[in-house]
Design an enzyme around this catalytic site. Structure first.
Site, PDB file in Angstrom:
ATOM      1  CD1 TRP A 131      -2.764   1.489   0.586  1.00 33.83           C
ATOM      2  CD2 TRP A 131      -1.976   1.859   2.647  1.00 33.83           C
ATOM      3  NE1 TRP A 131      -3.491   2.505   1.150  1.00 33.83           N
ATOM      4  CE2 TRP A 131      -3.030   2.749   2.411  1.00 33.83           C
ATOM      5  CE3 TRP A 131      -1.320   1.903   3.885  1.00 33.83           C
ATOM      6  CZ2 TRP A 131      -3.450   3.685   3.350  1.00 33.83           C
ATOM      7  CZ3 TRP A 131      -1.729   2.817   4.820  1.00 33.83           C
ATOM      8  CH2 TRP A 131      -2.783   3.699   4.555  1.00 33.83           C
ATOM      9  CG  ASP A 212      -2.041  -2.410   7.363  1.00 37.41           C
ATOM     10  OD1 ASP A 212      -3.208  -2.493   7.820  1.00 37.41           O
ATOM     11  OD2 ASP A 212      -1.678  -1.497   6.605  1.00 37.41           O
ATOM     12  CE  LYS A 247     -10.181  -0.382   3.946  1.00 29.85           C
ATOM     13  NZ  LYS A 247      -9.822   0.431   2.854  1.00 29.85           N
TER      14      LYS A 247
HETATM   15  C1  LMR Z   1      -6.967   1.663  -0.295  1.00 31.63           C
HETATM   16  O1  LMR Z   1      -5.881   1.069  -0.319  1.00 31.63           O
HETATM   17  O2  LMR Z   1      -7.580   1.978  -1.314  1.00 31.63           O
HETATM   18  C2  LMR Z   1      -7.586   1.992   1.039  1.00 31.63           C
HETATM   19  O3  LMR Z   1      -6.813   1.460   2.067  1.00 31.63           O
HETATM   20  C3  LMR Z   1      -7.874   3.436   1.196  1.00 31.63           C
HETATM   21  C4  LMR Z   1      -6.657   4.280   1.379  1.00 31.63           C
HETATM   22  O4  LMR Z   1      -6.615   5.011   2.382  1.00 31.63           O
HETATM   23  O5  LMR Z   1      -5.738   4.249   0.572  1.00 31.63           O
END
Ligand code: LMR
Length: 401
Positions: A131, A212, A247
């Site tokens: 992420w 996470d 979520k």
């Molecule tokens: C995502 O990865 O789309 C979600 O976790 C929202 C975000 O804050 O990026």
């Protein structure tokens, strides 16, 4: 540098996409960017259990006075039980402390600031890919970030050999960020046996696992999804968990999360929490109450909790069935590549295998928004847009990349 020469920063790679989507006037547009669950009508609903808890709060709440720095105590207890399992030995031994945080991002940042205070020369290791905000959060807290191999584009699966080899070489007291389930962005998770191997490496090499945990319940189930954590709790390593209820409770804009710390013993756990409180106090003083009060109410009431578990399984089942619709739709159209790997991925995200040029084509020509790198939020696909999506992907695959 001075303020007179400031130029605009680039938009956020995920949330910036939502802004662009909102501005797009094309009526057939499809947002598969940000990780937000949608029902088959394309709505992100307020869960009925959440609505009922809010109605209760509206009647029963008597004050808007400050919460304690670490948040609502009953929220901390319920959340620790949800994350680790109510009867887990680490809870019974008093080795866990939780702090309520503004979302999972807040938990990551608070945890990072706490660790940085005591481990100023450590680095943080992130999965490749991860992420994008992980890097931002940890570097903002002062850590240098580096990567360990994770995804293998050739197999569209996990590169476990290279991952474990890299983790064998992580120095003592460095941090390793791991996704407990529903890896973001790939949807590719470790098996239970692989998790046991990684925990054994961590115990041998003495690095610090920072989990996470943003998608509990969206993979296989609320209990099964915590399996990755469990072998680490058998060690005496410090374990940090950033939990999010965006979520699984649909509480996106209520910023409801928690940082859970597992220490080798109860005395140390209490000591760590005193420092977490100092971090919180200087960042945002104390957390917002509403989302946590909702979660505490639902988890603390057997009937509401059972109803919520059912809501989570309905969301999970929709994601599984829409993955299937996507794979079948592409196969029916004679897609030039096999997309059946999408079945094996778990959670909201699918690393689609689409290249940057194809992602751009879909956005510019088809008004279909996908995160760069090819991450699709499958929870944004509906029975109404799946045919359009499949047709458009087939067209994109025919484009020169
Ligand atoms: C995502 O990865 O789309 C979600 O976790 C929202 C975000 O804050 O990026």
């Amino acid at each position: 540098m001075n303020l007179q020469t400031v130029t605009p920063a680039p938009p956020d790679v995920i949330l910036g996409l939502t802004e662009a989507f909102k501005k797009d006037p094309r009526p057939h547009k499809v947002n598969l960017g940000v990780g937000v669950f949608m029902d088959d009508a394309g709505r992100t609903p307020v869960l009925p259990t959440v609505k009922r808890a809010e109605e209760h709060l509206c009647r029963a709440e008597t004050t808007k006075s400050y919460l304690p720095i670490a948040g609502l105590p009953e929220y901390g207890e319920r959340v620790s039980e949800l994350v680790f399992g109510a009867r887990h030995a680490v809870l019974q031994a008093g080795r866990v402390r939780s702090a309520q945080t503004p979302g999972g991002t807040g938990a990551l940042r608070v945890g990072a600031e706490f660790l940085r205070k005591f481990l100023p020369s450590s680095r943080v290791w992130l999965s490749a890919p991860t992420w994008p905000n992980h890097r931002g959060v940890f570097t903002a807290a002062g850590f240098a970030a580096t990567e360990y191999p994770y995804y293998n584009p050739a197999t569209r699966g996990l590169n476990f050999d290279r991952m474990s080899e890299a983790l064998e070489n992580v120095p003592e007291n460095d941090l390793v960020v791991l996704h407990v389930c529903c890896h973001n962005p790939t949807g590719v998770d470790l098996t239970d046996a692989q998790w046991r191997e990684v925990a054994a490496i961590a115990a041998r090499r003495r690095w610090i696992p920072f989990f996470d945990f943003a998608y509990q319940g969206f993979g296989t189930g609320l209990e099964a999804d915590r399996a990755g954590l469990l072998p680490f709790l058998e060690t005496d390593l410090p374990v940090l968990v950033a939990a999010s209820f965006s979520k699984n409770f649909g509480l996106y804009n209520e910023r409801t999360g928690a940082l859970a710390l597992v220490a080798p013993n109860a005395t140390l756990a209490s000591a760590w929490l005193t420092h977490v409180r100092i971090v919180v106090r200087v960042l945002y003083s104390n957390p917002p109450a509403h989302g946590a009060a909702i979660v505490a109410k639902i988890l603390g009431d057997a009937g509401e909790r059972a109803a919520w578990e059912q809501e989570v399984s309905v969301m999970r089942a929709r994601i599984v069935s829409i993955r299937d619709a996507l794979v079948k739709g592409l196969r029916r159209r004679g897609a030039p590549m096999d997309f059946s790997f999408i079945h094996a991925q778990r959670g909201m995200f699918s690393f689609s295998g689409l290249q940057e040029a194809q992602v751009t084509f879909l956005r510019e020509k088809k008004a279909i928004y996908i995160v760069g790198g090819g991450r699709i939020n499958v929870a944004g696909i509906t029975t109404r847009n799946v045919d359009y999506l499949c047709d458009s992907i087939i067209e994109a695959l025919g484009e020169p990349s």
